[in-house]
Design a protein around this motif. Structure first.
Motif, mmCIF file in Angstrom:
data_model
loop_
_atom_site.group_PDB
_atom_site.id
_atom_site.type_symbol
_atom_site.label_atom_id
_atom_site.label_comp_id
_atom_site.label_asym_id
_atom_site.label_seq_id
_atom_site.Cartn_x
_atom_site.Cartn_y
_atom_site.Cartn_z
ATOM 1 N N MET A 79 0.859 -1.186 0.000
ATOM 2 C CA MET A 79 0.000 0.000 0.000
ATOM 3 C C MET A 79 0.893 1.233 0.000
ATOM 4 O O MET A 79 1.772 1.368 0.872
ATOM 5 C CB MET A 79 -0.831 0.017 1.279
ATOM 6 N N VAL A 84 -4.206 5.755 1.895
ATOM 7 C CA VAL A 84 -5.303 5.782 2.875
ATOM 8 C C VAL A 84 -5.361 7.164 3.532
ATOM 9 O O VAL A 84 -4.493 8.000 3.282
ATOM 10 C CB VAL A 84 -5.114 4.700 3.972
ATOM 11 N N ILE A 88 0.479 5.712 5.632
ATOM 12 C CA ILE A 88 0.952 4.383 6.035
ATOM 13 C C ILE A 88 2.471 4.395 6.083
ATOM 14 O O ILE A 88 3.115 4.934 5.182
ATOM 15 C CB ILE A 88 0.487 3.303 5.036
ATOM 16 N N ARG A 95 0.658 -7.207 8.024
ATOM 17 C CA ARG A 95 -0.519 -7.335 7.153
ATOM 18 C C ARG A 95 -0.095 -7.547 5.693
ATOM 19 O O ARG A 95 -0.586 -8.446 5.021
ATOM 20 C CB ARG A 95 -1.380 -6.077 7.290
ATOM 21 N N ALA A 130 -6.767 3.202 -1.528
ATOM 22 C CA ALA A 130 -7.412 2.042 -0.898
ATOM 23 C C ALA A 130 -8.798 2.404 -0.391
ATOM 24 O O ALA A 130 -8.994 3.443 0.230
ATOM 25 C CB ALA A 130 -6.560 1.554 0.275
ATOM 26 N N ASP A 131 -9.756 1.513 -0.688
ATOM 27 C CA ASP A 131 -11.110 1.769 -0.216
ATOM 28 C C ASP A 131 -11.867 0.457 -0.005
ATOM 29 O O ASP A 131 -12.966 0.288 -0.526
ATOM 30 C CB ASP A 131 -11.849 2.667 -1.216
ATOM 31 N N ALA A 132 -11.245 -0.478 0.686
ATOM 32 C CA ALA A 132 -11.812 -1.796 1.007
ATOM 33 C C ALA A 132 -11.745 -2.746 -0.185
ATOM 34 O O ALA A 132 -12.157 -2.411 -1.283
ATOM 35 C CB ALA A 132 -13.252 -1.686 1.488
ATOM 36 N N GLY A 133 -11.207 -3.930 0.081
ATOM 37 C CA GLY A 133 -11.112 -4.949 -0.959
ATOM 38 C C GLY A 133 -9.834 -4.844 -1.777
ATOM 39 O O GLY A 133 -9.784 -5.296 -2.919
ATOM 40 N N THR A 134 -8.781 -4.289 -1.194
ATOM 41 C CA THR A 134 -7.567 -4.081 -1.991
ATOM 42 C C THR A 134 -6.841 -5.390 -2.299
ATOM 43 O O THR A 134 -6.217 -5.514 -3.349
ATOM 44 C CB THR A 134 -6.594 -3.117 -1.293
ATOM 45 N N ARG A 135 -6.916 -6.383 -1.376
ATOM 46 C CA ARG A 135 -6.185 -7.638 -1.663
ATOM 47 C C ARG A 135 -6.815 -8.333 -2.866
ATOM 48 O O ARG A 135 -6.128 -8.899 -3.710
ATOM 49 C CB ARG A 135 -6.118 -8.544 -0.438
ATOM 50 N N LYS A 175 -16.323 0.558 1.934
ATOM 51 C CA LYS A 175 -15.527 0.878 3.135
ATOM 52 C C LYS A 175 -16.350 0.808 4.432
ATOM 53 O O LYS A 175 -15.925 0.136 5.389
ATOM 54 C CB LYS A 175 -14.880 2.257 2.940
ATOM 55 N N ASP A 178 -17.037 -2.745 5.247
ATOM 56 C CA ASP A 178 -15.812 -3.417 5.672
ATOM 57 C C ASP A 178 -15.458 -3.029 7.118
ATOM 58 O O ASP A 178 -15.128 -3.881 7.949
ATOM 59 C CB ASP A 178 -14.675 -3.049 4.706
ATOM 60 N N ASP A 184 -16.366 -10.347 6.893
ATOM 61 C CA ASP A 184 -15.671 -9.999 5.644
ATOM 62 C C ASP A 184 -14.962 -11.265 5.186
ATOM 63 O O ASP A 184 -14.112 -11.794 5.904
ATOM 64 C CB ASP A 184 -14.668 -8.860 5.938
HETATM 65 P P1 ADP Z 1 -8.687 -5.196 2.116
HETATM 66 O O1 ADP Z 1 -8.229 -3.893 1.536
HETATM 67 O O2 ADP Z 1 -8.209 -6.367 1.343
HETATM 68 O O3 ADP Z 1 -10.179 -5.209 2.368
HETATM 69 P P2 ADP Z 1 -8.440 -4.962 5.016
HETATM 70 O O4 ADP Z 1 -9.765 -5.596 5.271
HETATM 71 O O5 ADP Z 1 -7.286 -5.267 5.901
HETATM 72 O O6 ADP Z 1 -7.952 -5.328 3.525
HETATM 73 O O7 ADP Z 1 -8.600 -3.404 4.964
HETATM 74 C C1 ADP Z 1 -9.804 -2.770 4.595
HETATM 75 C C2 ADP Z 1 -9.533 -1.345 4.235
HETATM 76 O O8 ADP Z 1 -9.066 -0.648 5.388
HETATM 77 C C3 ADP Z 1 -8.441 -1.140 3.196
HETATM 78 O O9 ADP Z 1 -8.888 -1.313 1.868
HETATM 79 C C4 ADP Z 1 -8.031 0.269 3.460
HETATM 80 O O10 ADP Z 1 -8.958 1.172 2.881
HETATM 81 C C5 ADP Z 1 -8.132 0.339 4.986
HETATM 82 N N1 ADP Z 1 -6.829 0.070 5.625
HETATM 83 C C6 ADP Z 1 -6.162 -1.095 5.696
HETATM 84 N N2 ADP Z 1 -4.991 -0.970 6.345
HETATM 85 C C7 ADP Z 1 -4.913 0.320 6.702
HETATM 86 C C8 ADP Z 1 -3.946 1.117 7.410
HETATM 87 N N3 ADP Z 1 -2.813 0.588 7.876
HETATM 88 N N4 ADP Z 1 -4.221 2.429 7.591
HETATM 89 C C9 ADP Z 1 -5.355 2.975 7.137
HETATM 90 N N5 ADP Z 1 -6.302 2.296 6.463
HETATM 91 C C10 ADP Z 1 -6.099 0.994 6.240
#
Ligand code: ADP
Length: 246
Positions: A79, A84, A88, A95, A130-135, A175, A178, A184
C-alpha cells in the motif's frame, strides 16, 4: 474515519452506495500501462486504484534460491504511503506480508510453473488508493498483468469479497461495510470454480458461508469477463496498428 451508519441496507434493499446486495462496484482495467515491465495492468474498482507489474520469467540470482523443477513466483502487495486517509508507514508490515503470501498462493495454481525451472517471476501490486477490498483488487490486476507478460496459465483467477451487514450477505464490501460489518470473507477462484483463497474476519453460520461462496462465484464470473475483455483489448489495439509497407 466516518461513524458507523445506522443502517447499511434501506427499505428498497439498496446499500449506502446504491448497489443491490449482489452487485459489485464498477470496475475498469487497462492493460500494458508500464513500458518497462513485461506485463502490467491498472485497475480501478470503486474507489480502489491498483497498479500491477510483472517481471520475468528471468534467471534467478542468487542461484541457491532457484527451484530445480519449477519457476519461483514472488508477489509483493504494497500500500502506498498516501493510499489511505492517514499516512501508512512505508515498508513491509505483518498485514502486507500475510496478504502477499496468501495472494500468491491464490494465483500460483493456474501458472504453468514447470515450464521455467530455475527462473523467477516477480509480481508487484501497488495500491495507490485504498477503499476496502484491496487484496482482491490486487489479485485481479496481477492476473491480467501475468497474462500480459505472456506467462502460460491454465486460466485466470478472479477475486472478490462477501460480507455481512444488517444480518444480510452482501457482495464486494464498500468501506463502511468493511469497517463496521459483521463479516468480511475475501475469496479467489479459478475459471473452473476452484477456490484458491478464503479468509474470514467475523462470523457467519455454515448456511450463510455456503451462500457466500455462491455469491462470490457469481461476482468472480463477472470480474473474469472484465479481465477477459481487458486482455482482448490488447489484441484489438494490435489489430489497429498499420503494418503495411506504404
Ligand atoms: P482489504 O483492503 O483487502 O479489504 P483490510 O480488510 O485489511 O484489507 O482493509 C480494509 C480497508 O481498510 C483497506 O482497503 C483500506 O482502505 C483500509 N486500511 C487497511 N490498512 C490500513 C492502514 N494501515 N491504515 C489505514 N487504512 C487501512
Amino acid at each position: 474515519m466516518s461513524d458507523k451508519p445506522e443502517k447499511f441496507i434501506d427499505e428498497n434493499g439498496l446499500r449506502l452506495d446504491g448497489r443491490r446486495v449482489d452487485e459489485i462496484r464498477p470496475m475498469k482495467m487497462e492493460i500494458g500501462v508500464l513500458s518497462r515491465a513485461d506485463g502490467s495492468c491498472y485497475l480501478e474498482w470503486g474507489k480502489n486504484k491498483v497498479l500491477a507489474a510483472v517481471y520475468g520469467p528471468r534467471e534467478l540470482h542468487p542461484r541457491r534460491l532457484q527451484k530445480a523443477d519449477s519457476v519461483l513466483i514472488r508477489y509483493r502487495y504494497n500500500m502506498a504511503a498516501f493510499s489511505v486517509e492517514d499516512r501508512i508507514r512505508p515498508g513491509p508490515s505483518r498485514r502486507s506480508i500475510e496478504i502477499s503470501k496468501v495472494s500468491r498462493e491464490a494465483f500460483e495454481p493456474v501458472v504453468l510453473t514447470h515450464l521455467y525451472p530455475g527462473a523467477v517471476i516477480d509480481v508487484f501490486a501497488e495500491v495507490l488508493q485504498a477503499d476496502a477490498g484491496t487484496r482482491t483488487a490486487a489479485i485481479n490486476a496481477a492476473c491480467v498483468a501475468l497474462a500480459d507478460a505472456g506467462i502460460p496459465m491454465k486460466g485466470l483467477v478472479s477475486a472478490c469479497a462477501v460480507g455481512k451487514v444488517d444480518g444480510q450477505l452482501v457482495l464486494d464490501l464498500n468501506k463502511p461495510e468493511d469497517n463496521y460489518g459483521d463479516a468480511d470473507i475475501p475469496m479467489a477462484m479459478t475459471s473452473d470454480g476452484e477456490i484458491t483463497l478464503v479468509q474470514m474476519d467475523g462470523d457467519v453460520t455454515p448456511e450463510e458461508f455456503k451462500k457466500a461462496i455462491e455469491m462470490c462465484k457469481e461476482g468472480c464470473r463477472q470480474i473474469m469477463e472484465i479481465q477477459k475483455e481487458t486482455l482482448r483489448s490488447k489484441f484489438t489495439k494490435l489489430e489497429d496498428v498499420d503494418i503495411s509497407d506504404d
